[in-house]
Write an enzyme that holds these catalytic residues in place. Structure first.
Site, mmCIF file in Angstrom:
data_model
loop_
_atom_site.group_PDB
_atom_site.id
_atom_site.type_symbol
_atom_site.label_atom_id
_atom_site.label_comp_id
_atom_site.label_asym_id
_atom_site.label_seq_id
_atom_site.Cartn_x
_atom_site.Cartn_y
_atom_site.Cartn_z
ATOM 1 C CB VAL A 17 69.920 114.328 28.453
ATOM 2 C CG1 VAL A 17 70.989 113.695 29.340
ATOM 3 C CG2 VAL A 17 69.936 115.850 28.592
ATOM 4 C CB CYS A 106 80.433 99.675 20.504
ATOM 5 S SG CYS A 106 79.054 100.536 19.705
ATOM 6 C CB CYS A 202 73.225 98.890 24.237
ATOM 7 S SG CYS A 202 74.289 98.227 22.937
#
Length: 356
Positions: A17, A106, A202
């Protein structure tokens, strides 16, 4: 690009979102957007996708659908090789008795560096993300500040991003609360309005590091569990399974609750102690990176120092000695973990940081 044409930006779309609303807001501001989804090459089982992943097949599908609903072009970028380097760093740190911060790496190497290279190839002026942080300029320098929503603030994870890269970054959610972001998504019919936030790392969607170690063939270094006086308490299966501040998983029961005080890679010993013994007043920080700030030469200065994502920045005195920052906290801080990032703040401004 003609002078009358809108400025082009690449917006990193994860299928969540936050990045969806970031794209919506930038479109409303008149930017010419290109949506990019980062493929990390990590397979995520379908049962884990909804819970924790931000780079799964379903996330890519959601990102593409949102881009389509907004009418902006969309590309999926293969960053499998780059993610392999992040994973290799993650494994290497644990093998050295350190606690890695792959999200900060990252940000530094991929989201605000590699994606900027893609942006240049596409004729874009910069990169936008759904991070909760605020960027502005002062006296010709880029400044990064905490987000308005302090419960979602992600400025800490930017401590190692180069100032030049941040100069081309956009954070449209920095002035909003999470509830406002979800409300905007619902109001505009965005598919991800009620999608749960991604959690954990992740490439470890199960949050089971041991399974990743086994999958990647990482050799575990077994050794002894000892107390702070050197008394042997037991054996462990590998230093890679421990981090400073950990209080579960060491297998020593009974008596006082024990915390990991130190992970000694040289001897493969894991030192356990009380909560008080897990605290410290001093630390060294290296590989320093400054953002819109130049530390005063030849003297110490005051800052609030944050030593992990879920840590309240604590007041300290910082002294530069060559390429190192010597940090002396006003009060003992629990679980100062070598390998983690240290971010220096003055008020809401992120001054930069380095690695403990």
């Amino acid at each position: 690009m003609g002078l009358s044409e809108p400025e082009r930006l690449v917006v990193a779309m994860s299928g969540g979102v936050d990045s969806s609303v970031a794209a919506l807001l930038l479109q409303q501001q008149g930017f010419d957007l290109v949506g990019l989804f980062m493929r990390n090459g990590v397979h995520v089982a379908s049962g884990e996708e909804v819970k924790k992943s931000c780079c799964s097949v379903s996330d890519a599908r959601d990102a593409r659908m949102v881009a389509g609903s907004l009418g902006i072009p969309f590309q999926a970028v293969d960053l499998k090789q780059e993610f392999k380097e992040v994973i290799a760093y993650f494994l290497r740190q644990y093998s050295q008795g350190l606690t890695p911060n792959p999200c900060a790496v990252c940000n530094r190497d991929l989201k605000f560096h590699r994606l900027l290279a893609f942006a240049r190839e596409l004729g874009a002026m910069g990169v936008a993300t759904g991070h909760y942080a605020r960027r502005d300029t002062w006296a010709g320098r880029v400044r990064l500040r905490r987000a308005v929503d302090k419960t979602k603030d992600q400025s800490y994870q930017m401590f190692c991003v180069a100032e030049d890269d941040l100069a081309r970054a956009h954070f449209p959610l920095g002035e909003l609360h999470k509830s406002q972001v979800r409300a905007l998504a619902s109001e505009h019919g965005i598919k991800t309005a009620k999608k749960a936030d991604s959690q954990e790392i992740c490439f470890v969607p199960t949050n089971n590091y041991r399974s990743l170690f086994d999958e990647r063939g990482l050799e575990l270094h077994k050794g002894q569990l000892v107390d702070t006086g050197g008394t042997v308490l037991g054996e462990h299966e590998g230093i890679e399974l421990f981090t400073v501040g950990q209080r579960r998983g060491h297998g020593i029961g009974g008596g006082a609750v024990l915390y990991v005080v130190e992970v000694d890679a040289a001897t493969s010993r894991v030192v356990l102690g009380t909560r008080e013994e897990c605290g410290g007043l001093h630390m060294q920080v290296g590989e320093l990176n400054w953002i819109g700030f130049d530390p005063p030469p030849g003297r110490s200065w005051r800052a609030d120092v944050q030593i992990r994502y879920h840590h309240t920045a604590a007041p300290a005195r910082v002294t530069l000695e060559g390429n190192l920052a010597q940090v002396a906290f006003d009060e003992p801080q629990s679980s100062i973990a070598p390998g983690q990032g240290a971010a220096f703040f003055q008020g809401e401004q992120l001054l930069g940081g380095g690695w403990i």
